[in-house]
Enzyme design. Sequence first.
Site, short mmCIF file in Angstrom:
data_model
loop_
_atom_site.label_atom_id
_atom_site.label_comp_id
_atom_site.label_asym_id
_atom_site.label_seq_id
_atom_site.Cartn_x
_atom_site.Cartn_y
_atom_site.Cartn_z
CG ASP A 1 -2.02 1.01 1.15
OD1 ASP A 1 -2.40 1.40 0.02
OD2 ASP A 1 -2.52 1.43 2.21
CG HIS B 1 -0.55 1.57 -9.27
ND1 HIS B 1 -0.76 1.38 -7.93
CD2 HIS B 1 -1.65 2.23 -9.73
CE1 HIS B 1 -1.95 1.88 -7.59
NE2 HIS B 1 -2.50 2.42 -8.67
CG LEU C 1 9.04 -17.49 -2.21
CD1 LEU C 1 9.23 -17.28 -0.71
CD2 LEU C 1 9.37 -16.18 -2.93
C1 IPE Z 1 -5.36 -2.76 -0.02
O1 IPE Z 1 -5.05 -1.44 -0.21
C2 IPE Z 1 -5.42 -3.49 -1.33
C3 IPE Z 1 -4.15 -3.70 -2.00
C4 IPE Z 1 -2.99 -3.36 -1.57
C5 IPE Z 1 -4.25 -4.37 -3.28
P1 IPE Z 1 -6.18 -0.32 -0.40
O2 IPE Z 1 -5.45 0.97 -0.55
O3 IPE Z 1 -7.11 -0.70 -1.47
O4 IPE Z 1 -6.95 -0.40 0.97
P2 IPE Z 1 -7.79 0.72 1.74
O5 IPE Z 1 -8.82 1.24 0.77
O6 IPE Z 1 -6.85 1.79 2.16
O7 IPE Z 1 -8.38 0.02 2.92
C1 IPE Z 2 -1.70 0.16 -3.32
O1 IPE Z 2 -1.46 1.52 -3.41
C2 IPE Z 2 -1.90 -0.48 -4.65
C3 IPE Z 2 -3.24 -1.03 -4.86
C4 IPE Z 2 -4.25 -0.96 -4.04
C5 IPE Z 2 -3.46 -1.71 -6.12
P1 IPE Z 2 -2.66 2.54 -3.41
O2 IPE Z 2 -3.07 2.79 -4.81
O3 IPE Z 2 -3.74 2.10 -2.52
O4 IPE Z 2 -1.95 3.84 -2.83
P2 IPE Z 2 -2.54 4.87 -1.78
O5 IPE Z 2 -3.03 4.09 -0.62
O6 IPE Z 2 -3.64 5.59 -2.49
O7 IPE Z 2 -1.39 5.74 -1.43
MG MG Z 3 -4.10 2.37 -0.55
#
Ligand code: IPE
Ligand code: IPE
Ligand code: MG
Length: 263
Positions: A43, A60, A154
């Site tokens: 995240d 990403h 792994l």
């Molecule tokens: C969790 O992150 C999902 C992934 C990392 C794929 P999100 O950014 O979607 O989660 P929330 O919305 O902060 O809970």
């Molecule tokens: C996690 O990063 C990637 C996915 C959920 C696919 P985010 O896109 O949620 O990044 P933030 O949380 O908005 O910074």
């Molecule tokens: Mg996020």
Amino acid sequence: MVKKKSKVGGRKKNTPPTPHRTGVTPPKLDAKQIPNHVALVMDGNGRWAKQRGLARTAGHEAGEASLLDMVHGAIEIGVKELSAYAFSTENWRRSPEEVKFLMEFNRQVLRKRRDEMNDLGVKIRWVGREKRLWSGVLKELKEAQELTKNNKVLTLNMCVNYGGRAEMLDAAVAIAKDALKKKIKPDSLSEKSLNKYLYAPQMRDVDLFLRSSGEQRTSNFLMWQSAYAEMVFLDVLWPDADRRTLWKAIEIYAERERRFGKA
Ligand code: IPE
Ligand code: IPE
Ligand code: MG
């Protein structure tokens, strides 16, 4: 006859992981202090991009290298299974543009990295719900799975279109159907037999649940499998994370006392 590269006496020889660019080596820990299964909530990509005035998608893209580096570092330290949360069942709520980007991105990363993963001896396994997942992504996931199915170094669970509640719901539906067909007796269902209805019955329980970005929640990741996981939340955005982040989390894990309900 052309001898197959990386095969010795019929058995596949795995390429050792590449050391980190700084030459840093894993912390010295006892084997029992190393988690077998680490769940990764990758995240903070959007925030990383925002800080740089870039589009969220650039975050990403930058996160790809973090996961790759962690795979190498996981092998170095002796982790047996990694589960990477790449797209949740809730991520469909994002803009159509971001959803499209993430689907296409996951497909490309799998295509681009599967040979490197295969050489390392990584078994790639898709974990998630089929419904709604883009067919191109599913195809790529299945191809990577097939290519790497005999690998043993792994296991990398690619959790794409995964949600813990979706997994429990899908299991409940399948169990109900089997009960109606008299394939199972409801009263004899156990935790162990319920496990067989999950997306990846072979998956180990999660030992260490690691989330980057500073958020302290599970966001519906591996809820059944993480019932007794140690939770570690680190204040690093995913694109800034690498194997050192994983090792730091493992050092924190090694200090924890796991009781499993015992006194
Ligand atoms: C969790 O992150 C999902 C992934 C990392 C794929 P999100 O950014 O979607 O989660 P929330 O919305 O902060 O809970
Ligand atoms: C996690 O990063 C990637 C996915 C959920 C696919 P985010 O896109 O949620 O990044 P933030 O949380 O908005 O910074
Ligand atoms: Mg996020």
